[in-house]
Design a protein around this motif. Structure first.
Motif, PDB file in Angstrom:
ATOM      1  N   LYS A   1     -18.259 -49.238  12.598  1.00  0.00           N
ATOM      2  CA  LYS A   1     -19.638 -48.804  12.371  1.00  0.00           C
ATOM      3  C   LYS A   1     -19.655 -47.312  12.090  1.00  0.00           C
ATOM      4  CE  LYS A   1     -21.941 -52.432  15.050  1.00  0.00           C
ATOM      5  NZ  LYS A   1     -22.474 -53.120  13.869  1.00  0.00           N
ATOM      6  N   VAL A   2     -20.660 -46.878  11.339  1.00  0.00           N
ATOM      7  CA  VAL A   2     -20.794 -45.468  10.971  1.00  0.00           C
ATOM      8  C   VAL A   2     -22.003 -44.903  11.697  1.00  0.00           C
ATOM      9  CG1 VAL A   2     -21.145 -43.835   9.088  1.00  0.00           C
ATOM     10  CG2 VAL A   2     -19.738 -45.893   8.730  1.00  0.00           C
ATOM     11  N   ALA A   3     -21.785 -43.816  12.417  1.00  0.00           N
ATOM     12  CA  ALA A   3     -22.840 -43.217  13.226  1.00  0.00           C
ATOM     13  C   ALA A   3     -23.004 -41.741  12.904  1.00  0.00           C
ATOM     14  CB  ALA A   3     -22.527 -43.386  14.710  1.00  0.00           C
ATOM     15  N   ILE A   4     -24.240 -41.316  12.753  1.00  0.00           N
ATOM     16  CA  ILE A   4     -24.584 -39.905  12.688  1.00  0.00           C
ATOM     17  C   ILE A   4     -25.085 -39.500  14.062  1.00  0.00           C
ATOM     18  CG2 ILE A   4     -26.219 -38.223  11.764  1.00  0.00           C
ATOM     19  CD1 ILE A   4     -26.201 -39.743   9.134  1.00  0.00           C
ATOM     20  N   VAL A   5     -24.537 -38.404  14.587  1.00  0.00           N
ATOM     21  CA  VAL A   5     -24.970 -37.891  15.888  1.00  0.00           C
ATOM     22  C   VAL A   5     -25.422 -36.450  15.707  1.00  0.00           C
ATOM     23  CG1 VAL A   5     -24.349 -37.456  18.289  1.00  0.00           C
ATOM     24  CG2 VAL A   5     -23.309 -39.388  17.069  1.00  0.00           C
ATOM     25  N   THR A   6     -26.715 -36.204  15.810  1.00  0.00           N
ATOM     26  CA  THR A   6     -27.206 -34.834  15.686  1.00  0.00           C
ATOM     27  C   THR A   6     -27.042 -34.113  17.021  1.00  0.00           C
ATOM     28  OG1 THR A   6     -29.530 -35.281  16.289  1.00  0.00           O
ATOM     29  CG2 THR A   6     -28.883 -35.646  13.985  1.00  0.00           C
ATOM     30  N   GLY A   7     -26.911 -32.798  16.930  1.00  0.00           N
ATOM     31  CA  GLY A   7     -26.588 -32.048  18.143  1.00  0.00           C
ATOM     32  C   GLY A   7     -25.282 -32.530  18.739  1.00  0.00           C
ATOM     33  N   GLY A   8     -24.330 -32.851  17.868  1.00  0.00           N
ATOM     34  CA  GLY A   8     -23.157 -33.597  18.275  1.00  0.00           C
ATOM     35  C   GLY A   8     -21.981 -32.775  18.768  1.00  0.00           C
ATOM     36  N   ALA A   9     -22.107 -31.458  18.814  1.00  0.00           N
ATOM     37  CA  ALA A   9     -20.940 -30.641  19.131  1.00  0.00           C
ATOM     38  C   ALA A   9     -20.930 -30.091  20.546  1.00  0.00           C
ATOM     39  CB  ALA A   9     -20.837 -29.475  18.147  1.00  0.00           C
ATOM     40  N   THR A  10     -22.059 -30.175  21.245  1.00  0.00           N
ATOM     41  CA  THR A  10     -22.129 -29.599  22.590  1.00  0.00           C
ATOM     42  C   THR A  10     -22.860 -30.553  23.522  1.00  0.00           C
ATOM     43  OG1 THR A  10     -24.223 -28.451  22.123  1.00  0.00           O
ATOM     44  CG2 THR A  10     -22.178 -27.240  21.699  1.00  0.00           C
ATOM     45  N   GLY A  11     -22.670 -30.328  24.825  1.00  0.00           N
ATOM     46  CA  GLY A  11     -23.430 -31.059  25.821  1.00  0.00           C
ATOM     47  C   GLY A  11     -23.291 -32.562  25.706  1.00  0.00           C
ATOM     48  N   ILE A  12     -24.411 -33.251  25.804  1.00  0.00           N
ATOM     49  CA  ILE A  12     -24.440 -34.708  25.708  1.00  0.00           C
ATOM     50  C   ILE A  12     -23.950 -35.171  24.344  1.00  0.00           C
ATOM     51  CG2 ILE A  12     -25.968 -36.720  25.691  1.00  0.00           C
ATOM     52  CD1 ILE A  12     -27.720 -35.218  27.757  1.00  0.00           C
ATOM     53  N   GLY A  13     -24.271 -34.418  23.300  1.00  0.00           N
ATOM     54  CA  GLY A  13     -23.876 -34.815  21.944  1.00  0.00           C
ATOM     55  C   GLY A  13     -22.380 -34.912  21.776  1.00  0.00           C
ATOM     56  N   GLU A  14     -21.644 -33.966  22.337  1.00  0.00           N
ATOM     57  CA  GLU A  14     -20.186 -34.028  22.274  1.00  0.00           C
ATOM     58  C   GLU A  14     -19.681 -35.316  22.911  1.00  0.00           C
ATOM     59  OE1 GLU A  14     -16.166 -31.847  24.035  1.00  0.00           O
ATOM     60  OE2 GLU A  14     -18.159 -31.330  24.826  1.00  0.00           O
ATOM     61  N   ALA A  15     -20.247 -35.650  24.066  1.00  0.00           N
ATOM     62  CA  ALA A  15     -19.823 -36.857  24.774  1.00  0.00           C
ATOM     63  C   ALA A  15     -20.135 -38.111  23.964  1.00  0.00           C
ATOM     64  CB  ALA A  15     -20.491 -36.923  26.142  1.00  0.00           C
ATOM     65  N   ILE A  16     -21.292 -38.144  23.322  1.00  0.00           N
ATOM     66  CA  ILE A  16     -21.647 -39.300  22.496  1.00  0.00           C
ATOM     67  C   ILE A  16     -20.645 -39.447  21.350  1.00  0.00           C
ATOM     68  CG2 ILE A  16     -23.378 -40.299  20.948  1.00  0.00           C
ATOM     69  CD1 ILE A  16     -25.509 -38.790  22.596  1.00  0.00           C
ATOM     70  N   CYS A  17     -20.374 -38.346  20.658  1.00  0.00           N
ATOM     71  CA  CYS A  17     -19.441 -38.400  19.528  1.00  0.00           C
ATOM     72  C   CYS A  17     -18.074 -38.912  19.966  1.00  0.00           C
ATOM     73  CB  CYS A  17     -19.301 -37.022  18.891  1.00  0.00           C
ATOM     74  SG  CYS A  17     -20.745 -36.475  17.958  1.00  0.00           S
ATOM     75  N   LYS A  18     -17.569 -38.394  21.052  1.00  0.00           N
ATOM     76  CA  LYS A  18     -16.229 -38.784  21.498  1.00  0.00           C
ATOM     77  C   LYS A  18     -16.213 -40.207  22.041  1.00  0.00           C
ATOM     78  CE  LYS A  18     -14.488 -34.113  22.142  1.00  0.00           C
ATOM     79  NZ  LYS A  18     -14.007 -33.055  23.047  1.00  0.00           N
ATOM     80  N   LYS A  19     -17.272 -40.618  22.712  1.00  0.00           N
ATOM     81  CA  LYS A  19     -17.352 -41.992  23.203  1.00  0.00           C
ATOM     82  C   LYS A  19     -17.430 -42.977  22.037  1.00  0.00           C
ATOM     83  CE  LYS A  19     -17.624 -43.365  26.832  1.00  0.00           C
ATOM     84  NZ  LYS A  19     -16.668 -43.999  27.772  1.00  0.00           N
ATOM     85  N   PHE A  20     -18.253 -42.672  21.046  1.00  0.00           N
ATOM     86  CA  PHE A  20     -18.397 -43.559  19.889  1.00  0.00           C
ATOM     87  C   PHE A  20     -17.082 -43.669  19.123  1.00  0.00           C
ATOM     88  CE2 PHE A  20     -23.234 -43.792  18.889  1.00  0.00           C
ATOM     89  CZ  PHE A  20     -23.508 -44.071  20.202  1.00  0.00           C
ATOM     90  N   ALA A  21     -16.428 -42.526  18.917  1.00  0.00           N
ATOM     91  CA  ALA A  21     -15.149 -42.547  18.204  1.00  0.00           C
ATOM     92  C   ALA A  21     -14.118 -43.345  18.991  1.00  0.00           C
ATOM     93  CB  ALA A  21     -14.655 -41.121  17.970  1.00  0.00           C
ATOM     94  N   GLN A  22     -14.140 -43.208  20.281  1.00  0.00           N
ATOM     95  CA  GLN A  22     -13.227 -43.950  21.146  1.00  0.00           C
ATOM     96  C   GLN A  22     -13.441 -45.458  21.011  1.00  0.00           C
ATOM     97  OE1 GLN A  22     -13.588 -43.958  25.686  1.00  0.00           O
ATOM     98  NE2 GLN A  22     -12.068 -42.358  25.373  1.00  0.00           N
ATOM     99  N   GLU A  23     -14.672 -45.840  20.675  1.00  0.00           N
ATOM    100  CA  GLU A  23     -15.005 -47.257  20.540  1.00  0.00           C
ATOM    101  C   GLU A  23     -14.983 -47.738  19.088  1.00  0.00           C
ATOM    102  OE1 GLU A  23     -15.463 -49.613  22.793  1.00  0.00           O
ATOM    103  OE2 GLU A  23     -15.136 -48.281  24.507  1.00  0.00           O
ATOM    104  N   GLY A  24     -14.353 -46.963  18.202  1.00  0.00           N
ATOM    105  CA  GLY A  24     -14.096 -47.423  16.849  1.00  0.00           C
ATOM    106  C   GLY A  24     -15.058 -46.980  15.775  1.00  0.00           C
ATOM    107  N   ALA A  25     -16.060 -46.173  16.115  1.00  0.00           N
ATOM    108  CA  ALA A  25     -17.028 -45.723  15.108  1.00  0.00           C
ATOM    109  C   ALA A  25     -16.461 -44.599  14.256  1.00  0.00           C
ATOM    110  CB  ALA A  25     -18.313 -45.247  15.782  1.00  0.00           C
ATOM    111  N   ARG A  26     -16.935 -44.534  13.014  1.00  0.00           N
ATOM    112  CA  ARG A  26     -16.743 -43.362  12.167  1.00  0.00           C
ATOM    113  C   ARG A  26     -17.932 -42.454  12.441  1.00  0.00           C
ATOM    114  NH1 ARG A  26     -13.152 -47.389  11.740  1.00  0.00           N
ATOM    115  NH2 ARG A  26     -12.073 -47.499   9.734  1.00  0.00           N
ATOM    116  N   VAL A  27     -17.690 -41.236  12.887  1.00  0.00           N
ATOM    117  CA  VAL A  27     -18.756 -40.384  13.401  1.00  0.00           C
ATOM    118  C   VAL A  27     -18.981 -39.175  12.510  1.00  0.00           C
ATOM    119  CG1 VAL A  27     -19.577 -39.065  15.389  1.00  0.00           C
ATOM    120  CG2 VAL A  27     -18.169 -41.101  15.761  1.00  0.00           C
TER     121      VAL A  27
END
Length: 287
Positions: free
Chosen positions: A8-34
């Protein structure tokens, strides 16, 4: 690596810090293209590199996505790189000032409107045509403040209340296109926003914020990302128009219940993600 978001392909805004960083890394860990989205001075490139070092797939987009042309360019990048868009995470937001309302600055208010509301509107508007093609979903960042209000940050709570209503209206409108829309609403999380040394809270507000949770502590960015993962995944296929509070019980606490919390509740879990930017992010007005 997991597979809950496989390909799956996901856009994560505010993705480099705080909660956003965690979302990006969690999604990538679960197979998403982020697509990791942030402002030009955010550590966007570093987060992409860190994801790739862990075997994930990601690309950087830097720009103010409250500007329509930038929001469209962000979606275009996802399509150009990965041919589709399945998930939009409207996580971008700011917490620039704490003050009683008569003293709250117009500059901070405008900054809140641009980053907490207009960015959500512009990104959702740009992404919907692609999400309709994939029967994808939108998850927007709310807050317990959007439910209860936030004294000394009244306009902030108002922007999150907008996001709650926006997401519910979107769920109703877009159901006929097969697009889901939900909210993840954090309480006090261990990011730059909730520390006096890195954010606008004074020591009294910082103490009362954590004492006001039933668990007597801040949540971790990874604990919030875990909920985003479920809501964005196909496991939540029957979930739309919902608000998931990740607040340690803040919305039902009566008084400083956190002071009475069990010691096991007060200890933050260690987590699995390698988070480097939890205490970074915009906590003051920037042009």
């Amino acid at each position: 690596m997991g597979n809950r978001l496989d390909k799956k392909v996901a856009i994560v805004t505010g993705g480099a810090t705080g909660i956003g960083e965690a979302i990006c890394k969690k999604f990538a860990q679960e197979g998403a293209r982020v697509v990791v989205v942030g402002l030009p001075d955010d550590p966007v490139d570093q987060v992409v590199k860190e994801i790739e070092q862990q075997g994930g797939i990601a690309v950087a987009f830097k720009g103010d996505i409250s500007v329509e042309a930038n929001a469209k360019a962000c979606v275009d990048l996802a399509i150009r790189m990965y041919d589709r868009l399945n998930i939009l995470i409207n996580n971008a937001g700011v917490f620039p000032e704490t003050n009683l309302l008569p003293d709250f600055s117009e500059e901070a208010f405008d900054y809140l409107l641009r980053n907490n509301i207009k960015s959500t509107f512009m990104m959702t508007k740009a992404a919907l045509p692609e999400l309709q093609k994939t029967r994808g979903n939108v998850v927007t960042a709310g807050s317990e403040a959007g439910q209860m209000g936030e004294p000394q940050a009244v306009p902030y709570g108002g922007t999150k209340g907008f996001n709650h209503a926006f997401a519910k209206g979107l769920a109703t409108e877009q159901a006929k296109f097969g697009v889901r829309s939900n909210v993840v609403a954090p309480g006090p999380i261990d990011t730059a926003w909730t520390h006096t040394s890195t954010g606008p809270m004074d020591s009294e507000m910082e103490k009362s914020t954590t004492a006001g949770t039933l668990m007597g502590r801040r949540g971790t960015p990874e604990e919030v990302a875990n909920v985003y993962l479920f809501v964005a995944s196909d496991e939540a296929s029957y979930v739309t128009g919902a608000i998931y509070y990740v607040d340690g019980g803040t919305t039902i606490a009566k008084g400083p219940q956190g002071e009475k919390a069990a010691d096991s509740f007060k200890k933050e879990p260690e987590g699995e993600l390698d988070l480097q930017h939890s205490l970074e992010g915009h906590t003051s007005v920037k042009s």
